[in-house]
Scaffold this motif. Structure first.
Motif, mmCIF file in Angstrom:
data_model
loop_
_atom_site.group_PDB
_atom_site.id
_atom_site.type_symbol
_atom_site.label_atom_id
_atom_site.label_comp_id
_atom_site.label_asym_id
_atom_site.label_seq_id
_atom_site.Cartn_x
_atom_site.Cartn_y
_atom_site.Cartn_z
ATOM 1 N N MET A 70 -8.515 -1.827 4.454
ATOM 2 C CA MET A 70 -9.537 -2.457 3.603
ATOM 3 C C MET A 70 -9.014 -3.764 2.994
ATOM 4 O O MET A 70 -9.728 -4.759 2.958
ATOM 5 C CB MET A 70 -9.966 -1.507 2.490
ATOM 6 C CG MET A 70 -10.592 -0.224 2.991
ATOM 7 S SD MET A 70 -12.152 -0.488 3.817
ATOM 8 C CE MET A 70 -13.219 -0.568 2.427
ATOM 9 N N TRP A 71 -7.777 -3.748 2.514
ATOM 10 C CA TRP A 71 -7.218 -4.944 1.887
ATOM 11 C C TRP A 71 -7.131 -6.090 2.889
ATOM 12 O O TRP A 71 -7.419 -7.234 2.538
ATOM 13 C CB TRP A 71 -5.850 -4.656 1.298
ATOM 14 C CG TRP A 71 -5.853 -3.692 0.147
ATOM 15 C CD1 TRP A 71 -6.926 -3.221 -0.542
ATOM 16 C CD2 TRP A 71 -4.716 -3.069 -0.445
ATOM 17 N NE1 TRP A 71 -6.528 -2.343 -1.515
ATOM 18 C CE2 TRP A 71 -5.177 -2.232 -1.485
ATOM 19 C CE3 TRP A 71 -3.350 -3.134 -0.193
ATOM 20 C CZ2 TRP A 71 -4.314 -1.470 -2.279
ATOM 21 C CZ3 TRP A 71 -2.496 -2.376 -0.983
ATOM 22 C CH2 TRP A 71 -2.974 -1.557 -2.016
ATOM 23 N N LYS A 120 1.377 6.773 -6.773
ATOM 24 C CA LYS A 120 0.244 7.599 -7.193
ATOM 25 C C LYS A 120 0.502 9.074 -6.899
ATOM 26 O O LYS A 120 0.177 9.945 -7.717
ATOM 27 C CB LYS A 120 -1.037 7.141 -6.491
ATOM 28 C CG LYS A 120 -1.614 5.862 -7.066
ATOM 29 C CD LYS A 120 -2.831 5.385 -6.312
ATOM 30 C CE LYS A 120 -3.919 6.425 -6.231
ATOM 31 N NZ LYS A 120 -5.136 5.928 -5.567
ATOM 32 N N TRP A 135 2.333 1.726 -3.493
ATOM 33 C CA TRP A 135 1.251 2.125 -4.388
ATOM 34 C C TRP A 135 0.913 3.618 -4.222
ATOM 35 O O TRP A 135 0.804 4.354 -5.196
ATOM 36 C CB TRP A 135 0.030 1.259 -4.124
ATOM 37 C CG TRP A 135 -1.210 1.683 -4.842
ATOM 38 C CD1 TRP A 135 -2.343 2.172 -4.287
ATOM 39 C CD2 TRP A 135 -1.446 1.648 -6.255
ATOM 40 N NE1 TRP A 135 -3.266 2.449 -5.263
ATOM 41 C CE2 TRP A 135 -2.740 2.134 -6.486
ATOM 42 C CE3 TRP A 135 -0.679 1.262 -7.345
ATOM 43 C CZ2 TRP A 135 -3.288 2.240 -7.751
ATOM 44 C CZ3 TRP A 135 -1.239 1.365 -8.617
ATOM 45 C CH2 TRP A 135 -2.529 1.843 -8.807
ATOM 46 N N HIS A 136 0.791 4.065 -2.993
ATOM 47 C CA HIS A 136 0.382 5.454 -2.770
ATOM 48 C C HIS A 136 1.514 6.445 -3.011
ATOM 49 O O HIS A 136 1.252 7.580 -3.435
ATOM 50 C CB HIS A 136 -0.247 5.613 -1.388
ATOM 51 C CG HIS A 136 -1.646 5.088 -1.388
ATOM 52 N ND1 HIS A 136 -2.681 5.752 -2.009
ATOM 53 C CD2 HIS A 136 -2.172 3.945 -0.910
ATOM 54 C CE1 HIS A 136 -3.783 5.056 -1.889
ATOM 55 N NE2 HIS A 136 -3.494 3.942 -1.226
ATOM 56 N N ALA A 186 0.835 -1.201 0.000
ATOM 57 C CA ALA A 186 0.000 0.000 0.000
ATOM 58 C C ALA A 186 0.875 1.257 0.000
ATOM 59 O O ALA A 186 0.557 2.245 -0.669
ATOM 60 C CB ALA A 186 -0.941 0.004 1.202
ATOM 61 N N TRP A 221 -11.312 -0.359 12.659
ATOM 62 C CA TRP A 221 -10.760 0.855 12.066
ATOM 63 C C TRP A 221 -10.207 1.804 13.126
ATOM 64 O O TRP A 221 -9.164 2.414 12.932
ATOM 65 C CB TRP A 221 -11.797 1.563 11.210
ATOM 66 C CG TRP A 221 -11.343 2.914 10.757
ATOM 67 C CD1 TRP A 221 -11.844 4.118 11.111
ATOM 68 C CD2 TRP A 221 -10.243 3.196 9.877
ATOM 69 N NE1 TRP A 221 -11.149 5.134 10.512
ATOM 70 C CE2 TRP A 221 -10.152 4.596 9.742
ATOM 71 C CE3 TRP A 221 -9.317 2.412 9.191
ATOM 72 C CZ2 TRP A 221 -9.190 5.212 8.963
ATOM 73 C CZ3 TRP A 221 -8.360 3.034 8.412
ATOM 74 C CH2 TRP A 221 -8.296 4.416 8.297
ATOM 75 N N GLU A 246 -5.938 3.670 5.061
ATOM 76 C CA GLU A 246 -7.265 3.255 4.598
ATOM 77 C C GLU A 246 -7.188 2.025 3.708
ATOM 78 O O GLU A 246 -7.927 1.056 3.911
ATOM 79 C CB GLU A 246 -7.941 4.401 3.852
ATOM 80 C CG GLU A 246 -8.371 5.537 4.742
ATOM 81 C CD GLU A 246 -8.905 6.728 3.964
ATOM 82 O OE1 GLU A 246 -9.168 6.606 2.744
ATOM 83 O OE2 GLU A 246 -9.066 7.798 4.578
ATOM 84 N N ASP A 247 -6.321 2.061 2.702
ATOM 85 C CA ASP A 247 -6.251 0.931 1.776
ATOM 86 C C ASP A 247 -5.719 -0.331 2.439
ATOM 87 O O ASP A 247 -6.252 -1.425 2.211
ATOM 88 C CB ASP A 247 -5.414 1.279 0.550
ATOM 89 C CG ASP A 247 -6.198 2.051 -0.493
ATOM 90 O OD1 ASP A 247 -7.428 2.219 -0.322
ATOM 91 O OD2 ASP A 247 -5.584 2.496 -1.481
ATOM 92 N N SER A 248 -4.685 -0.204 3.260
ATOM 93 C CA SER A 248 -4.163 -1.412 3.902
ATOM 94 C C SER A 248 -5.209 -2.009 4.836
ATOM 95 O O SER A 248 -5.352 -3.241 4.907
ATOM 96 C CB SER A 248 -2.844 -1.129 4.628
ATOM 97 O OG SER A 248 -2.994 -0.131 5.609
ATOM 98 N N ASP A 304 -4.177 7.656 3.150
ATOM 99 C CA ASP A 304 -4.563 6.730 2.079
ATOM 100 C C ASP A 304 -3.940 5.353 2.286
ATOM 101 O O ASP A 304 -4.589 4.329 2.036
ATOM 102 C CB ASP A 304 -4.161 7.287 0.711
ATOM 103 C CG ASP A 304 -4.997 8.489 0.296
ATOM 104 O OD1 ASP A 304 -6.065 8.742 0.898
ATOM 105 O OD2 ASP A 304 -4.569 9.200 -0.642
ATOM 106 N N ILE A 305 -2.698 5.321 2.749
ATOM 107 C CA ILE A 305 -2.032 4.042 3.037
ATOM 108 C C ILE A 305 -2.779 3.307 4.142
ATOM 109 O O ILE A 305 -3.059 2.107 4.038
ATOM 110 C CB ILE A 305 -0.558 4.264 3.435
ATOM 111 C CG1 ILE A 305 0.248 4.754 2.244
ATOM 112 C CG2 ILE A 305 0.056 2.990 4.022
ATOM 113 C CD1 ILE A 305 1.620 5.318 2.601
#
Length: 83
Positions: free
Chosen positions: A57-58, A30, A26-27, A23, A70, A53-55, A50-51
């Motif tokens: 969720m993944w 981006k 990726w961020h 993550a 969370w 949040e995505d990690s 963002d890191i």
């Protein structure tokens, strides 16, 4: 990526670290593209959020661990995953 294979600990711990690492890459990529190709300002705080949040969720929706919360993850307190 070779360094990730040498991490000590359980398979779960290794997988969580790998997801966070993925993550992060990726961020950063981006954000770099956003700065270079769109002329946006780099915002480190946004990238970190963002890191997280995505990690979250993944891991939450691709693992058997239902104990991921969370509120704890937001502080990047991932130690509760390994219990």
């Amino acid at each position: 990526m070779d360094g990730l294979t040498k991490i000590k600990g359980s398979a779960c711990r290794k997988r969580v670290i790998e997801v966070i690492f993925d993550a992060t890459l990726w961020h950063i990529w981006k954000a770099r593209n956003s700065v270079i190709f769109e002329g946006n300002q780099f915002n480190a705080g946004k990238v970190v959020e963002d890191i997280k949040e995505d990690s979250f969720m993944w891991i939450k929706y691709r693992s058997k661990s239902s104990g991921l919360v969370w509120e704890r993850w937001r502080d990047f307190n991932v130690s509760h995953i390994f219990l």
